[in-house]
Design a protein around this motif. Structure first.
Motif, PDB file in Angstrom:
ATOM      1  N   PRO A  26     -14.067   6.157   1.089  1.00 17.00           N
ATOM      2  CA  PRO A  26     -13.921   4.694   1.160  1.00 17.00           C
ATOM      3  C   PRO A  26     -12.886   4.157   0.162  1.00 17.00           C
ATOM      4  O   PRO A  26     -12.124   3.248   0.496  1.00 17.00           O
ATOM      5  CB  PRO A  26     -15.330   4.183   0.844  1.00 17.00           C
ATOM      6  N   ALA A  27     -12.818   4.746  -1.034  1.00 17.42           N
ATOM      7  CA  ALA A  27     -11.828   4.287  -2.016  1.00 17.42           C
ATOM      8  C   ALA A  27     -10.410   4.583  -1.544  1.00 17.42           C
ATOM      9  O   ALA A  27      -9.507   3.752  -1.683  1.00 17.42           O
ATOM     10  CB  ALA A  27     -12.099   4.933  -3.377  1.00 17.42           C
ATOM     11  N   GLU A  28     -10.191   5.761  -0.981  1.00 20.41           N
ATOM     12  CA  GLU A  28      -8.865   6.098  -0.448  1.00 20.41           C
ATOM     13  C   GLU A  28      -8.494   5.163   0.690  1.00 20.41           C
ATOM     14  O   GLU A  28      -7.343   4.698   0.771  1.00 20.41           O
ATOM     15  CB  GLU A  28      -8.842   7.542   0.037  1.00 20.41           C
ATOM     16  N   GLN A  29      -9.442   4.864   1.547  1.00 16.45           N
ATOM     17  CA  GLN A  29      -9.175   3.948   2.664  1.00 16.45           C
ATOM     18  C   GLN A  29      -8.811   2.557   2.164  1.00 16.45           C
ATOM     19  O   GLN A  29      -7.885   1.921   2.676  1.00 16.45           O
ATOM     20  CB  GLN A  29     -10.387   3.884   3.583  1.00 16.45           C
ATOM     21  N   LYS A  30      -9.537   2.088   1.154  1.00 18.88           N
ATOM     22  CA  LYS A  30      -9.268   0.748   0.617  1.00 18.88           C
ATOM     23  C   LYS A  30      -7.862   0.663   0.014  1.00 18.88           C
ATOM     24  O   LYS A  30      -7.123  -0.289   0.274  1.00 18.88           O
ATOM     25  CB  LYS A  30     -10.322   0.380  -0.429  1.00 18.88           C
ATOM     26  N   LEU A  31      -7.494   1.664  -0.767  1.00 16.63           N
ATOM     27  CA  LEU A  31      -6.161   1.655  -1.364  1.00 16.63           C
ATOM     28  C   LEU A  31      -5.086   1.832  -0.295  1.00 16.63           C
ATOM     29  O   LEU A  31      -4.052   1.167  -0.326  1.00 16.63           O
ATOM     30  CB  LEU A  31      -6.049   2.740  -2.439  1.00 16.63           C
ATOM     31  N   TRP A  32      -5.335   2.695   0.673  1.00 16.80           N
ATOM     32  CA  TRP A  32      -4.385   2.912   1.757  1.00 16.80           C
ATOM     33  C   TRP A  32      -4.115   1.609   2.515  1.00 16.80           C
ATOM     34  O   TRP A  32      -2.965   1.310   2.853  1.00 16.80           O
ATOM     35  CB  TRP A  32      -4.899   4.003   2.694  1.00 16.80           C
ATOM     36  N   LEU A  33      -5.141   0.824   2.773  1.00  9.74           N
ATOM     37  CA  LEU A  33      -4.945  -0.444   3.486  1.00  9.74           C
ATOM     38  C   LEU A  33      -4.023  -1.385   2.724  1.00  9.74           C
ATOM     39  O   LEU A  33      -3.276  -2.161   3.324  1.00  9.74           O
ATOM     40  CB  LEU A  33      -6.285  -1.110   3.766  1.00  9.74           C
ATOM     41  N   ALA A  34      -4.054  -1.320   1.405  1.00 10.19           N
ATOM     42  CA  ALA A  34      -3.175  -2.176   0.596  1.00 10.19           C
ATOM     43  C   ALA A  34      -1.742  -1.654   0.540  1.00 10.19           C
ATOM     44  O   ALA A  34      -0.809  -2.431   0.329  1.00 10.19           O
ATOM     45  CB  ALA A  34      -3.738  -2.289  -0.825  1.00 10.19           C
ATOM     46  N   LEU A  35      -1.558  -0.353   0.751  1.00  8.51           N
ATOM     47  CA  LEU A  35      -0.234   0.256   0.569  1.00  8.51           C
ATOM     48  C   LEU A  35       0.509   0.564   1.864  1.00  8.51           C
ATOM     49  O   LEU A  35       1.733   0.652   1.870  1.00  8.51           O
ATOM     50  CB  LEU A  35      -0.376   1.571  -0.213  1.00  8.51           C
ATOM     51  N   ARG A  36      -0.206   0.737   2.958  1.00  5.52           N
ATOM     52  CA  ARG A  36       0.418   1.258   4.178  1.00  5.52           C
ATOM     53  C   ARG A  36       1.432   0.287   4.775  1.00  5.52           C
ATOM     54  O   ARG A  36       1.439  -0.904   4.474  1.00  5.52           O
ATOM     55  CB  ARG A  36      -0.638   1.606   5.215  1.00  5.52           C
ATOM     56  N   ALA A  37       2.292   0.822   5.599  1.00  2.75           N
ATOM     57  CA  ALA A  37       3.289   0.056   6.361  1.00  2.75           C
ATOM     58  C   ALA A  37       4.215  -0.766   5.460  1.00  2.75           C
ATOM     59  O   ALA A  37       4.573  -1.883   5.797  1.00  2.75           O
ATOM     60  CB  ALA A  37       2.602  -0.838   7.394  1.00  2.75           C
ATOM     61  N   ASN A  38       4.598  -0.180   4.329  1.00  2.92           N
ATOM     62  CA  ASN A  38       5.519  -0.842   3.382  1.00  2.92           C
ATOM     63  C   ASN A  38       5.007  -2.205   2.919  1.00  2.92           C
ATOM     64  O   ASN A  38       5.804  -3.079   2.565  1.00  2.92           O
ATOM     65  CB  ASN A  38       6.917  -0.986   3.984  1.00  2.92           C
ATOM     66  N   ARG A  39       3.710  -2.416   2.945  1.00  2.26           N
ATOM     67  CA  ARG A  39       3.136  -3.704   2.546  1.00  2.26           C
ATOM     68  C   ARG A  39       3.230  -3.962   1.057  1.00  2.26           C
ATOM     69  O   ARG A  39       3.211  -5.103   0.625  1.00  2.26           O
ATOM     70  CB  ARG A  39       1.653  -3.759   2.920  1.00  2.26           C
ATOM     71  N   PHE A  40       3.300  -2.901   0.280  1.00  2.00           N
ATOM     72  CA  PHE A  40       3.234  -3.057  -1.168  1.00  2.00           C
ATOM     73  C   PHE A  40       4.582  -2.749  -1.791  1.00  2.00           C
ATOM     74  O   PHE A  40       5.087  -1.629  -1.699  1.00  2.00           O
ATOM     75  CB  PHE A  40       2.151  -2.126  -1.748  1.00  2.00           C
ATOM     76  N   GLU A  41       5.158  -3.751  -2.431  1.00  2.00           N
ATOM     77  CA  GLU A  41       6.442  -3.598  -3.126  1.00  2.00           C
ATOM     78  C   GLU A  41       7.531  -3.035  -2.204  1.00  2.00           C
ATOM     79  O   GLU A  41       8.479  -2.415  -2.670  1.00  2.00           O
ATOM     80  CB  GLU A  41       6.279  -2.691  -4.347  1.00  2.00           C
ATOM     81  N   ASN A  42       7.350  -3.230  -0.905  1.00  2.00           N
ATOM     82  CA  ASN A  42       8.300  -2.738   0.090  1.00  2.00           C
ATOM     83  C   ASN A  42       8.596  -1.243  -0.072  1.00  2.00           C
ATOM     84  O   ASN A  42       9.717  -0.785   0.113  1.00  2.00           O
ATOM     85  CB  ASN A  42       9.602  -3.540   0.045  1.00  2.00           C
TER      86      ASN A  42
END
Length: 115
Positions: A7-23
């Motif tokens: 669940p922790a990996e999934q939560k962080l992945w949702l914030a980072l995936r698809a260039n969403r974070f800091e491009n």
């Protein structure tokens, strides 16, 4: 390689995936032979590891693994499951700072401990 993320990996992945974070592009369950890392930005030479309860007994293994990945020019940041689940904003702040501090011409071999 695990077929399911924690669940922790999934939560962080949702914030980072698809260039969403800091491009920046991050991938999950990335192979950096012979290791499989939780999350990585190869362009930024940054690896994110989310450590569960079992990692407390694996300090020596984690240290050797981190040293190996650093020898390849990656920076490794480790977060605990409670860090990610309880304070995702702080985790993202640490990651953003690591991305800003990354040298543009040469990869850093300095390891970073999460929170």
């Amino acid at each position: 390689m695990r077929s399911t993320s924690t669940p922790a990996e999934q939560k962080l992945w949702l914030a980072l995936r698809a260039n969403r974070f800091e491009n920046r592009q991050f991938t999950r369950q990335t192979i950096i032979a012979p290791c499989t890392v939780d999350l990585a930005s190869k362009a930024a030479r940054l690896i994110l590891e989310i450590d569960g309860d079992t990692h407390s007994a694996e300090d020596r293994y984690d240290t050797r693994r981190t040293e190996f990945l650093e020898s390849l020019g990656y920076r490794v940041i480790r977060f605990s499951n409670p860090d990610v689940m309880g304070n995702i904003e702080r985790v993202l702040s640490v990651i953003a700072q690591a991305l800003r501090d990354a040298p543009s011409s040469q990869p850093s071999c300095q390891g970073v401990r999460g929170l």
